[in-house]
Design an enzyme around this catalytic site. Structure first.
Site, PDB file in Angstrom:
ATOM      1  N   SER A 460      35.672  41.849  44.046  1.00 57.41           N
ATOM      2  CA  SER A 460      36.689  42.381  44.951  1.00 57.41           C
ATOM      3  C   SER A 460      37.232  41.296  45.883  1.00 57.41           C
ATOM      4  O   SER A 460      37.898  40.366  45.434  1.00 57.41           O
ATOM      5  CB  SER A 460      36.100  43.560  45.728  1.00 57.41           C
ATOM      6  OG  SER A 460      37.101  44.316  46.356  1.00 57.41           O
ATOM      7  N   ASP A 471      44.140  29.180  42.222  1.00 53.27           N
ATOM      8  CA  ASP A 471      45.568  29.120  41.904  1.00 53.27           C
ATOM      9  C   ASP A 471      46.284  28.033  42.701  1.00 53.27           C
ATOM     10  O   ASP A 471      47.203  27.375  42.198  1.00 53.27           O
ATOM     11  CB  ASP A 471      46.224  30.484  42.157  1.00 53.27           C
ATOM     12  CG  ASP A 471      45.785  31.530  41.149  1.00 53.27           C
ATOM     13  OD1 ASP A 471      45.249  31.138  40.092  1.00 53.27           O
ATOM     14  OD2 ASP A 471      45.965  32.731  41.415  1.00 53.27           O
ATOM     15  N   LYS A 485      36.478  43.311  39.606  1.00 54.20           N
ATOM     16  CA  LYS A 485      36.968  44.539  40.254  1.00 54.20           C
ATOM     17  C   LYS A 485      38.256  44.213  40.995  1.00 54.20           C
ATOM     18  O   LYS A 485      38.251  43.562  42.035  1.00 54.20           O
ATOM     19  CB  LYS A 485      35.936  45.110  41.224  1.00 54.20           C
ATOM     20  CG  LYS A 485      36.400  46.406  41.900  1.00 54.20           C
ATOM     21  CD  LYS A 485      35.390  46.919  42.909  1.00 54.20           C
ATOM     22  CE  LYS A 485      35.877  48.217  43.546  1.00 54.20           C
ATOM     23  NZ  LYS A 485      37.095  48.023  44.370  1.00 54.20           N
TER      24      LYS A 485
END
Length: 681
Positions: A460, A471, A485
């Protein structure tokens, strides 16, 4: 790995009531078992849950025969997931109910679920009575090739009484052999198991209407999506207690798997965590208050075990624990002093890491361990970063192992400590609207070399932070592929201001949105794939969100607008090669590889031997391997070896963390590449 939701009570058998076909050869109603009926508030709850899910869930829901069939199958799985209670004839007759659950939800009349539950209760009582009859004479543990087949999730339901009896003979003999391997003689074994099975029957008599309703509504909820659930009033109260961030106990989250109370997780800094002797997947088989005898809790209701374990701050509880990481049948005894658990006190902490040997000896790294994304986490981490900067560390490792997530806003704010500004995560709601959570302050608390250490329990909010760092190419991600998740849940009570039910309706949690990385990919299912992966016994496709029934799928949306801090692909490949060469020569990673091979050899074996000599030989082999490893570690530390595992293990062994050591080595390698800091490209 399946993660089935089990009912709070172990289940029960029933005779199908009016409006449904009767089960062939079903037993006469047992007057000693409670007659269960839906209560008036349950009709209101069912209608409100159904209305809320169909209107507000992220996933479009239609009450039809397809959903009814899924709910029927899940309900059967919750009542008899191991297929050793119902007969095939029971299931055949129950098929008449398959397409009636959607109408039952619409009307608020779930009597068909109560009928099935009562049949399950009756069958369960029959099985425990049969188990008791098997204790009239000792078992022969020398019978060759005798096995207990413990995993029957995909098996057929037994067709005959003989088939059913054989399944339970195996189970009872398995229970008895475990106790024998733990040192008990037959009379002691008989006494423990008699109490265990009689207690199970007594618990059936304690079943109430709320147990049935909660099981049925969770069959509905989990047929929709993996993180959607109904909470009974009692469980809703516990949920609110946890949200208030304070309770008294041992600091462990428990769940039921078959007849065992299993540690799902431990609260960092709580008594269980500080003991160092309780880990996720361990099984609690006995509980004793200070100065009292142990109570065998195998087969107990979860809420009863919780009530036995919890207690006021300063009081002592002793637990008998079977280690989940081994097949040991001898429980460890763990003594814990209960304490006030403040979840907001699960604060991030830092330490200066200095390798003791090797080319980087005496160089300093900062390690920030983050156990969860609690309120004001970013402020605590900012303070730790300031402290580490003052100590002139060469790089920082953010350790997110075991971090199951928490606050979305804190994931954004934490990311902002390491980047100047930009999007952190994208969120899409059920209507398809997309919004960005972004860092906009233009400030950076730390611009030096950064790595992030994750494992398969990182989920999460942990995945949001790690994905953003990856990224942006701001940090190197190291460890296991994360849980996967990528959904957002909302908790909502079912009560209304002028209700007459006085908090008797419970509450629900349901999914309202999905997370997406700034590169457009979802973290759902796939999680975050590390730049450098550590060896793991569990392959990503065997673990995490992708194994949850009815989990939302992976998908992709448009990439957000952001600029990376460099192109580290060439450097990463160089780091991978150095990492591989190191772990090929590292004894600790050789142990990990051996454990992985054992796991691969045994993972498809769904039975355990009931031959005492074979079990003792296996136990001896595992203990000898453990002792060998302990002594090899002590030798590398320049310390004296142990003669046996009965001796107290030196505390220095508890400090070993080969995964962190290797993450540090990778971080030092990364420093030399130059692909680590803001504006370095």
């Amino acid at each position: 790995m399946k993660h089935s939701i089990r009912p709070l009570v172990a289940g029960v058998f029933l005779a199908l009531s009016s409006g449904a076909a009767a089960v062939n050869d079903s037993p006469a109603a047992d007057k000693t078992l409670p007659e269960l009926e839906q209560e008036s508030q349950h009709a209101v709850s069912a209608k409100r849950v159904t209305s809320l899910f169909t209107r507000a869930h992220y996933k479009e829901i239609e009450l039809n025969d397809s959903l009814s069939g899924q709910m029927f199958e899940r309900y059967l799985d919750m009542l008899d997931g191991n297929r050793n209670l119902f007969f095939a004839s029971d299931i055949k007759q129950a098929q008449s109910l398959r397409y009636k659950f959607d109408e039952a939800l619409k009307s608020g009349n779930l009597s068909i679920a109560y009928d099935l539950y009562e049949l399950n209760m009756q069958r369960r009582k029959e099985r425990y009575e049969y188990a008791l009859s098997l204790l009239e004479s000792p078992f022969d543990f020398t019978v060759a090739d005798d096995k207990f087949h413990y995993d029957r999730e995909e098996a057929d339901w037994p067709k005959t009484q003989a088939e059913m009896d054989e399944l339970w003979r195996q189970r009872v003999k398995y229970d008895a052999l475990n106790l024998k391997l733990a040192g008990k003689e037959w009379e002691g074994i008989k006494e423990v198991l008699t109490k265990r099975y009689e207690r199970a029957i007594r618990r059936l008599n304690q079943t109430n209407s709320e147990d049935v309703f909660q099981t049925a509504m969770n069959a509905f909820a989990r047929s929709i999506e993996a993180h959607t659930s109904y909470l009974s009033p009692r469980n809703a109260e516990r949920f609110q207690m946890e949200m208030n961030l304070e309770f008294e106990g041992i600091g462990a989250v428990l769940q039921v798997e078959e007849d065992f109370t299993v540690i799902r997780s431990v609260v960092p800094g709580g008594p269980a965590d500080k003991s160092g002797k309780i880990k996720p997947e361990d099984k609690i088989v006995g509980v004793a208050q200070e100065g009292e005898e142990f109570v065998d809790v195998v087969g107990w209701r979860l809420d009863e075990v919780v009530d036995l374990i919890k207690g006021p701050k300063g009081s002592v509880v002793r637990l008998q624990v079977l280690k989940g990481s081994t097949e040991s049948t001898t429980p460890d005894v763990v003594r814990l002093t209960r304490d006030k658990i403040k979840l907001e006190d699960r604060a991030a902490k830092s330490e200066v890491y200095t390798p003791k040997t090797g080319p980087n000896a005496d160089k300093k790294l900062g390690v920030i361990t983050i156990p969860s994304f609690y309120n004001n986490l970013h402020e605590d981490v900012a303070a730790e970063l300031e402290s580490l900067n003052e100590q002139d560390v060469e790089a920082i490792i953010v350790d997110l192992r075991g971090n199951g997530g928490g606050s979305l806003s804190e994931a954004t704010l934490l990311t902002g400590l390491f980047i100047e500004q930009g999007p952190v995560v994208q969120i899409r709601d059920g209507a398809g609207r997309i919004r960005e959570e972004a860092d906009r302050d233009g400030k950076v608390a730390y611009s030096g070399p950064l790595t992030v250490l994750v494992d398969r329990y990182s989920a999460s909010a942990s995945e949001i932070f790690a994905a953003a760092m990856q990224d942006y190419e701001r940090a190197l991600i190291i460890g296991e592929q994360t849980f996967g998740k990528g959904t957002v849940q909302q908790h909502r009570g079912l009560g209304r201001i002028y209700d007459l039910y006085d908090n008797k309706l419970g509450s629900v949690q349901f999914t309202i949105a999905k997370f997406y990385r700034i590169d457009g990919g979802s973290t759902q299912h796939k999680g975050v794939v590390p730049d450098i992966r550590f060896p793991s016994p569990i392959e990503p496709e065997e673990w995490g969100e992708s194994q949850e029934d009815n989990a939302l799928p992976w998908d992709r949306i448009q990439r957000a607008s952001y600029t990376t801090y460099g192109d580290a692909d060439a450097a990463v490949e160089q780091l991978r090669q150095a990492h591989q060469q190191r772990i090929d020569e590292d004894p600790e990673f050789q142990y990990i590889e051996q454990d992985i091979q054992r796991y691969l050899d045994e993972k498809d074996k769904k039975y355990v031997s009931l031959v005492e000599a074979e079990r003792r030989a296996d136990k001896k082999e595992r203990e000898e391997q453990r002792l060998t490893r302990v002594n090899e570690r002590l030798k590398r530390m320049g310390k004296e070896p142990l003669a046996s595992l009965d001796e107290d293990l030196p505390e220095v062994l508890d400090e070993l963390d080969p995964l962190l050591d290797e993450a540090a080595a990778i971080t030092f390698d990364m420093i030399n590449t130059g692909h680590y800091a803001i504006n370095q490209s």
